[in-house]
Design a protein around this motif. Structure first.
Motif, mmCIF file in Angstrom:
data_model
loop_
_atom_site.group_PDB
_atom_site.id
_atom_site.type_symbol
_atom_site.label_atom_id
_atom_site.label_comp_id
_atom_site.label_asym_id
_atom_site.label_seq_id
_atom_site.Cartn_x
_atom_site.Cartn_y
_atom_site.Cartn_z
ATOM 1 N N PRO A 161 -4.134 7.053 2.708
ATOM 2 C CA PRO A 161 -4.419 7.121 4.046
ATOM 3 C C PRO A 161 -5.593 5.950 4.215
ATOM 4 O O PRO A 161 -6.593 6.094 3.642
ATOM 5 C CB PRO A 161 -4.900 8.513 4.468
ATOM 6 N N ASN A 162 -5.387 5.014 5.338
ATOM 7 C CA ASN A 162 -6.249 3.896 5.703
ATOM 8 C C ASN A 162 -6.776 3.114 4.578
ATOM 9 O O ASN A 162 -7.811 2.477 4.754
ATOM 10 C CB ASN A 162 -7.576 4.743 6.100
ATOM 11 N N ASP A 163 -5.927 2.931 3.408
ATOM 12 C CA ASP A 163 -5.805 2.141 2.658
ATOM 13 C C ASP A 163 -5.179 0.816 2.601
ATOM 14 O O ASP A 163 -3.754 0.866 2.571
ATOM 15 C CB ASP A 163 -5.602 2.831 1.161
ATOM 16 N N LYS A 164 -5.610 -0.329 3.315
ATOM 17 C CA LYS A 164 -4.698 -1.337 3.751
ATOM 18 C C LYS A 164 -4.215 -1.860 2.468
ATOM 19 O O LYS A 164 -2.993 -2.667 2.851
ATOM 20 C CB LYS A 164 -5.818 -2.457 4.614
ATOM 21 N N ASP A 183 -14.378 -0.740 2.420
ATOM 22 C CA ASP A 183 -14.823 -1.715 3.343
ATOM 23 C C ASP A 183 -15.852 -2.540 2.959
ATOM 24 O O ASP A 183 -16.066 -2.920 2.091
ATOM 25 C CB ASP A 183 -14.573 -1.175 4.962
#
Length: 303
Positions: free
Chosen positions: A38-41, A214
């Motif tokens: 999740p939320n790992d581009k 990030d």
């Protein structure tokens, strides 16, 4: 359009069977699925590329076109039609006899040149002769592995591309999996056309002291029991060196302290950094002396 090696994405040889393609896809899909990241581009992008590779290579017709035309495989039918039209035109020009057919003593690249302004041999111009038959060279993909600390500073790297040394400046803050484009540093163009482009994908190695998410960095720091109970100071590693941090009395295990601006540089935003989040891990004393044990027993009685 950059060439994407679908075989490399799936981790299979070009001789792989359909079953081997499906097996390789399922194996990597389990690792890269968005539900597990999740939320790992970066994982999301790799999952999309994995699906694209599977859709092309698991379809025999698409795979055949991809093996023949590379990144232009979607236009395979258009190329085939153009090839047929060129054969018909050349046959008509020669009255149907002795015409040089596509594939007979003719460079394969000439066919592609004919699709972009070629005269097809009419009007007194040869098939090769038009100066407007220029088209871009093949794009080139490369990977570059950097340490976290190298990725945190602007620096230069030198590549050997097609026998030429290419020096590039890498801005501080590049991410793992990030891809940049260097225009004109790919393979040479055809018939005076522009060179292809160079696409570089960065791989950032794990660091023993920091974890990056990030633009923020995360670190675990051992905190002696006595410092945690009584308060004091502790040295914290940062990308710029060590800093001394005050510890409040009665600090609990897993307490998180945020150091503003001590994280990772923000890509192409000079002077801006994320934060460093330090988690205290209280370290219990070992090999206690008799006197130390007695003191702990007294503390226990007081409680």
């Amino acid at each position: 359009m950059a060439y994407i090696d679908y075989y490399k994405i799936l981790g299979i040889p070009k001789t792989a069977t359909v079953d081997e393609i499906k097996k390789a896809y399922r194996k990597q899909a389990r690792k890269l699925h968005p539900d597990l990241n999740p939320n790992d581009k970066v994982a999301e992008q790799k999952f999309k590329e994995l699906n694209e590779a599977n859709e092309v290579l698991s379809n025999p017709e698409n795979r055949k076109k991809y093996d023949k035309y590379g990144e232009n495989w979607k236009h395979g039918e258009e190329y085939e039609r153009q090839s047929q039209q060129q054969r018909q035109n050349r046959s008509a020009q020669s009255g149907g006899f002795g015409g040089n057919q596509f594939g007979e003593g003719e460079d394969f690249s000439d066919f592609f040149q004919s699709m972009f302004g070629g005269s097809g041999g009419f009007g007194g111009q040869s098939f090769r002769g038009s100066a407007s038959n220029k088209f871009k060279g093949q794009d080139v993909s490369a990977e570059l592995t950097l340490s976290l600390r190298d990725a945190a500073k602007t620096h230069q790297q030198t590549f050997d591309i097609n026998g030429k040394k290419v020096r590039i400046t890498i801005p501080a803050g590049v991410s793992d999996g990030q891809k940049i484009k260097l225009k004109g540093h790919g393979n040479p163009g055809h018939n005076g056309g522009p060179n292809g482009d160079l696409y570089i994908t960065f791989n950032i190695s794990p660091d023993k002291d920091f974890k990056r998410i990030d633009d923020n960095l995360f670190a675990d720091v051992d905190l002696p029991l006595y410092t945690a109970v009584l308060g004091g100071e502790v040295l914290i590693k940062t990308l710029d060196g060590e800093v001394k941090l005050k510890v409040k009395p009665e600090t609990q295990n897993d307490t998180v302290v945020r150091l503003k601006g001590k994280g990772f540089p923000v890509y192409k935003k000079e002077g801006q950094n994320g934060d460093l989040l330090v988690t205290y891990k209280i370290k219990l004393p070992t090999n206690l002396s008799t006197k130390e044990k007695e003191l702990f027993e007294e503390l226990q009685k007081l409680k």
